[in-house]
Design an enzyme around this catalytic site. Structure first.
Site, short mmCIF file in Angstrom:
data_model
loop_
_atom_site.label_atom_id
_atom_site.label_comp_id
_atom_site.label_asym_id
_atom_site.label_seq_id
_atom_site.Cartn_x
_atom_site.Cartn_y
_atom_site.Cartn_z
N LEU A 69 28.96 23.00 -44.14
CA LEU A 69 27.84 23.23 -43.24
C LEU A 69 27.37 21.95 -42.56
CD1 LEU A 69 25.99 25.59 -45.70
CD2 LEU A 69 27.00 26.32 -43.52
N GLY A 70 26.64 22.11 -41.47
CA GLY A 70 26.02 20.97 -40.82
C GLY A 70 26.48 20.72 -39.41
N GLY A 249 33.37 8.01 -19.22
CA GLY A 249 32.08 8.71 -19.27
C GLY A 249 31.00 7.83 -19.86
N LEU A 255 28.45 5.78 -24.75
CA LEU A 255 27.84 4.47 -24.96
C LEU A 255 27.63 4.18 -26.44
CD1 LEU A 255 25.20 4.43 -22.07
CD2 LEU A 255 27.52 3.47 -22.10
N ASP A 382 23.62 25.17 -28.25
CA ASP A 382 24.46 24.70 -27.15
C ASP A 382 25.09 25.82 -26.34
OD1 ASP A 382 23.84 22.22 -28.09
OD2 ASP A 382 25.88 21.61 -28.57
N HIS A 514 -1.50 -2.98 -37.69
CA HIS A 514 -0.99 -4.28 -37.25
C HIS A 514 -0.43 -5.04 -38.46
CE1 HIS A 514 -0.80 -8.12 -35.12
NE2 HIS A 514 -1.38 -8.66 -36.19
#
Length: 535
Positions: A69-70, A249, A255, A382, A514
């Site tokens: 899975l994954g 690409g 990249l 997708d 900070h």
């Protein structure tokens, strides 16, 4: 401010609504042989949808063809890459017809694998690069430093294995039935599964979710052998560091992969047909990002197309020419990475059998409830329109299951962050300055460089900036763009701000610890509606 999802969900808490929901859910369990929900695909969207459905009391089965899975993200993608932070004749390649997607991220399972591997290797390669180039200035010196690529790959595989087994554990915990095999529709409520053991079984479900993800987009005339010409999957399993690597690409994945091998010693050249890298990125940030990559010795050939490739010799020879046409030249490489986008993965699912429609790009149109044109059949991730991102698929999965259960689901694609996991990282959410201009909205911009951030200066990693765009009249934040070592972590404050319609002053008046890198976000917000303190 209460979000749309919360406002709508609030109505569901009324007693009469809760009683109706309880009746609805009890009705699901009436048929012992059928599942309430069947999910085809065990990637980020699929496994999350399956777990969510089970948590909501729905009898659920998840079908996954790989047996682990994954998805691409976990197995050969996001996670693995970030642990490491046959002969061909000459073929013509018409690059002018290609669309290079900056959201270029295999089927849903493969995608999670891809990103898992990528995260692993991006991290490992960054550690090596830091040890070689940054440690001496911090007083840490080595008599000898070398790359043990097999050990690096073994660490990647260990990380991926642990994560994939972890999802199986979550399935057991939440009582999700897990079927290992390739599924295809035989009817809108039945999926025939050829199991990995060699048998066949039919899984029935009242509601079936297609979550099969995407696959690598092939290029005309290029045969990917995963040795000399590789996809993102092959690029994560090279047996040695290539002396020269050409990436076709200049999107996110190209990249990131280029960064991994560049850090380990490869000479990386990126060939891109478009005039810019990562076209979806804010223009100002993109220019700074490209300069940073060039400082890391990554070379770019923009507005360039590949018209031929010959892999018959010891090296791969690419013939390139200007995108508009012109004089040709030749590039040589030990390995060529094809990273020109992704396409929805629906092959062999039997969509035609049950009449599920797809568009010209192969995506499955869905309504606001993620249902296809066939009642009871849904699609997420997708395979439907929207950014091809693992976290977007997860949100789709949760919302889809909520709709199935009679509740209110909600995903706003304008609020989905995007991250390039190079070093520095680039993260963004909302609109770019170019998009705001195109809308004709009066706006104001606030920027703050990490060179003025104390934490960044202290750790000697101060390249980058935070850029905030806000509507001029109302100060409502329209977009946030961050280039920084940990931009992928910093961006979520901005995502939350946009989700709740916050102003730049809201962020500016929120106390930030900070010294932290996140103070740069506060300062950029101050610069947007007033003036920053530390610049």
């Amino acid at each position: 401010m209460m979000s749309l999802a919360r406002r709508k969900a609030g109505g569901l808490l009324r007693p009469e609504t809760m009683r109706l929901a309880a009746v609805f859910c009890r009705g699901f369990a009436a048929a012992a042989d059928d599942n309430d929900v069947v999910v085809i695909g065990g990637g980020p969207g699929g496994y999350v949808a399956a777990i969510k459905a089970a948590q909501m009391g729905l009898k659920t089965t998840c079908i996954e063809k790989r047996g682990t899975l994954g998805g691409t993200c976990l197995n050969v993608g996001c996670i693995p890459s970030k642990v490491k932070d046959r002969p061909m004749a000459l073929f013509p390649i018409h690059m002018s017809s290609l669309i290079f997607s900056s959201w270029s991220f295999l089927d849903s399972y493969s995608l999670t694998l891809l990103f898992s591997c990528l995260q692993a290797l991006l991290h490992s390669s960054h550690m090596y690069h830091e040890a070689k180039h940054a440690f001496p200035s911090h007083g840490v010196k080595f008599s000898q430093l070398e790359i043990d690529l097999p050990a690096m790959m073994a660490q990647k595989d260990k990380a991926v294995s642990g994560l994939t087994h972890g999802i199986e554990g979550l399935f057991k915990k939440n009582k999700v039935n897990y079927v290992k095999g390739f599924g295809k529709f035989v009817s809108p409520s039945e999926v025939s599964v050829d199991t990995l053991e060699g048998g066949n079984t039919v899984v029935k479900g009242k509601n079936i979710i297609i979550a099969t993800g995407s696959d690598v987009k092939s290029l005309p005339g290029i045969t990917i052998d995963e040795k000399k010409i590789v996809s993102s999957t092959g690029a994560l399993s090279l047996s040695e560091v290539p002396k020269k690597l050409v990436v076709i690409g200049a999107g996110y994945i190209g990249l990131e992969m280029g960064s991994v091998w560049g850090r380990l010693g490869s000479e990386v050249t990126v060939v891109e047909f478009a005039p810019d890298i990562v076209p979806s990125m804010d223009g100002e940030v993109r220019k700074q990002f490209q300069r940073m990559l060039e400082k890391q010795k990554m070379k770019f050939m923009l507005k360039t197309k590949v018209v031929g490739i010959d892999a018959s010799g010891d090296v791969v020879k690419l013939t390139v020419e200007p995108a508009a046409g012109g004089e040709q030249s030749t590039l040589e490489a030990d390995v060529v990475l094809v990273s020109a986008g992704r396409i929805p993965y629906t092959a062999g699912l039997g969509l035609d059998t049950i009449g599920v429609q797809t568009d010209k790009a192969g995506r499955i149109p869905v309504d606001k409830h993620f249902m296809t044109n066939v009642s009871g059949v849904y699609a997420i991730g997708d395979v439907i329109p929207g950014p091809m991102l693992a976290h977007k698929a997860e949100e789709d999965g949760v919302a889809c299951v909520e709709f199935i259960a009679g509740k209110e689901g909600h995903v706003d694609y304008d609020m989905v962050p995007g991250v390039v996991y190079t070093h520095p990282e680039v993260a963004s959410v909302g609109k770019t300055e170019e998009q705001v201009k195109a809308l004709g909205v009066a706006y104001q911009v606030g920027k703050f460089p990490f060179m003025a951030n104390s934490r960044a200066k202290a750790i000697d990693d101060a390249e980058g900036l935070v850029k905030i765009l806000a509507e001029k009249e109302t100060d409502k934040i329209l977009g946030v763009h961050i280039m920084a070592p940990n931009a992928g972590e910093l961006i979520h404050e901005a995502v939350l701000a946009l989700q709740y319609g916050a102003s730049s002053e809201d962020i500016a008046r929120t106390c930030h610890a900070h010294p932290t890198m996140s103070e740069a976000v506060k300062e950029a917000a101050m610069a947007t509606y007033d003036k920053p303190i530390h610049m």
